[in-house]
Write a protein that holds these residues in place. Structure first.
Motif, mmCIF file in Angstrom:
data_model
loop_
_atom_site.group_PDB
_atom_site.id
_atom_site.type_symbol
_atom_site.label_atom_id
_atom_site.label_comp_id
_atom_site.label_asym_id
_atom_site.label_seq_id
_atom_site.Cartn_x
_atom_site.Cartn_y
_atom_site.Cartn_z
ATOM 1 N N ALA A 26 -46.874 32.375 -16.067
ATOM 2 C CA ALA A 26 -48.155 33.094 -16.002
ATOM 3 C C ALA A 26 -48.932 32.927 -17.305
ATOM 4 N N GLU B 68 -41.168 33.730 -14.707
ATOM 5 C CA GLU B 68 -42.445 34.126 -14.116
ATOM 6 C C GLU B 68 -43.462 34.449 -15.198
ATOM 7 N N LEU C 204 -52.222 39.274 -15.438
ATOM 8 C CA LEU C 204 -51.208 38.241 -15.198
ATOM 9 C C LEU C 204 -50.672 38.252 -13.773
ATOM 10 N N LEU D 266 -48.217 39.885 -12.207
ATOM 11 C CA LEU D 266 -46.768 39.732 -12.128
ATOM 12 C C LEU D 266 -46.214 40.556 -10.968
ATOM 13 N N ARG E 111 -50.429 29.314 -17.757
ATOM 14 C CA ARG E 111 -51.521 28.922 -16.855
ATOM 15 C C ARG E 111 -52.885 29.380 -17.346
ATOM 16 N N ARG E 112 -52.936 30.233 -18.354
ATOM 17 C CA ARG E 112 -54.210 30.787 -18.793
ATOM 18 C C ARG E 112 -54.390 30.557 -20.294
#
Length: 464
Positions: free
Chosen positions: A153, A149, A254, A256, A156-157
């Motif tokens: 995360a 995860e 993020l 999470l 993706r950025r």
């Protein structure tokens, strides 16, 4: 007026030992008897306000450090013992105070064990839910795990955290380290937090690379690390202390879902902050442009490893002063992807990438021009990364790092040449329709196999 009393004997004893004083010497300086000081250190007498002021005057002690060091630990221990399984074990809070004061490392160990128990229970709950669903294949996918995860995360950025970077720049300027970054970090840890850094031999720090001992206020670093990695570990500890708020804010962005994932992200962001502290943004982006993004030159200029410099290049994405759009991917010898950052449109996991061949050419930098089926081209640089020094008879830990960027930017680097041919690659084998690929590891999901039994293709997965 009621006099405020503080029971902080273990902290006072720790302070005395750090200053290498005997009880007799400290008692004389404080104008009390050695026997009374002994009672204070055993929490049988309080530290009064007058004695605190005397300590501050004689030894320049931060009074707040004696008054509230273990408050957070006590609060967390209370939460542990509030669990129905343990709620009847303690008659009151005094035992928790004594544990937190006298054995802070043991207290932290209890909290870690309880946290692991909670997270394991959550995983078993997920597994139970899956087993309860009829008609479904009952297996847990990697995407359910906190580590994956966090990795997704972060991929993706953009690999840039503005508040962290600017805070690291400010602390670097405050340190003014010159060519002695490790020494500057050690001095800062001792002056600001009373933490001493020690490098220990492997047998004294078994299975650990870094450990902070809260009882003795010492940071232990394993001698198995290279000098560059030791410096990074010290910088990570400094980042965790200096950038607590900035790291917490970055974790919130993020989104999470669990505590374990947030804890993993905290470590990743602490490593990011450590690299930002070792290679501050402004000086690095200027040096990168001047040296045409030559990673080896930058590593030498800032006194870091090749892998640390390469990873830091990915983060040069400040809006008003951006570097080139680098991305990075790290794999192990089995081809598993360990981390991705700053992909910049690159999703390739093709076996034809030279990063998978880097293990056969350990220590060498491999430059490749790669072309995707849609025409997009990338410049990639691949090289092996050595882990900690292996023990006798232990296999060395080796990974491979790929750093790249869109080929349109290649001319601004020291790695592009006019004669570079492009290697055709695909995303992943199951989505790639290149015919006759000797590197194919899986059949494509979009094409049927074995249409003609009279013809054999070059690959084990033949299709037309």
């Amino acid at each position: 007026m009621v006099e405020s009393k503080i029971f902080a004997g273990p902290r006072l004893r720790r302070l005395r030992k750090q200053m290498e004083l005997t009880q007799t010497a400290m008692a004389e300086a404080l104008a009390i008897s050695p026997s009374y000081l002994n009672l204070i250190e055993r929490n049988q007498r309080p530290l009064t306000v007058q004695l605190l002021l005397k300590l501050a005057a004689v030894y320049d002690v931060d009074i707040a450090s004696l008054q509230g060091e273990s408050g957070g630990t006590i609060g967390q221990l209370k939460a542990v013992f509030a669990d129905p399984l343990l709620s009847g074990e303690l008659p009151g809070d005094q035992e928790l105070v004594e544990v937190a004061e006298a054995a802070p490392n043991a207290a932290i160990g209890i909290m870690k064990l309880y946290r692991a128990y909670q997270e394991q229970a959550a995983r078993l709950s997920d597994l139970t839910a899956l087993l309860a669903e009829e008609g479904r294949q009952t297996h847990l996918t990697g995407r359910r795990l906190p580590h994956d995860e966090v990795r997704e995360a972060l991929s993706r950025r953009p690999w840039y955290f503005d508040a962290l970077d600017r805070a690291a720049e400010a602390l670097h300027a405050e340190l003014a380290p010159g060519d002695e970054m490790s020494a500057a970090l050690k001095d800062w840890l001792r002056a600001k937090h009373g933490i001493a850094v020690r490098v220990l031999p492997p047998h004294a720090l078994v299975n650990l690379g870094r450990r902070f001992d809260r009882h003795t206020m010492r940071l232990f670093i394993s001698a198995r690390f290279s000098p560059h990695d030791r410096q990074r570990e010290i910088a990570i500890e400094a980042a965790l202390l200096a950038f607590r708020d900035e790291i917490a804010e970055a974790i919130e962005t993020l989104a999470l879902t669990g505590d374990e994932a947030r804890r993993i992200a905290r470590f990743e962001l602490a490593r990011y902050a450590a690299h930002a502290l070792l290679m501050p943004y402004g000086p690095l982006v200027e040096a990168a442009r001047r040296d045409r993004y030559d990673i080896s030159l930058l590593a030498g200029r800032f006194g870091v490893s090749f892998a640390q410099a390469a990873t830091r290049l990915v983060s040069l994405q400040r809006t008003d002063n951006a570097g080139l759009p680098f991305f990075a991917m790290e794999i192990d010898v089995a081809g598993n992807i360990l981390r991705r950052i700053g992909e910049g449109g690159f999703r390739g996991e093709c076996p034809r990438l030279d990063v998978y061949d880097a293990f056969a050419r350990a220590g060498r930098l491999i430059v490749q021009r790669a072309a995707m089926p849609d025409g997009a081209e990338f410049l990639t640089l691949s090289r092996t990364v050595e882990g900690p020094e292996p023990a006798s008879g232990e296999r060395p830990h080796l990974t491979a790092l790929l750093v790249g960027l869109p080929y349109a930017h290649a001319a601004a680097t020291a790695y592009a040449t006019a004669e570079q041919p492009a290697t055709p690659i695909g995303p992943v084998c199951r989505l790639c329709e290149r015919i006759g690929c000797l590197s194919r590891a899986e059949p494509p999901v979009t094409r049927p196999l074995g249409l003609d039994e009279m013809v054999a293709g070059l690959s084990a997965f033949d299709f037309r």
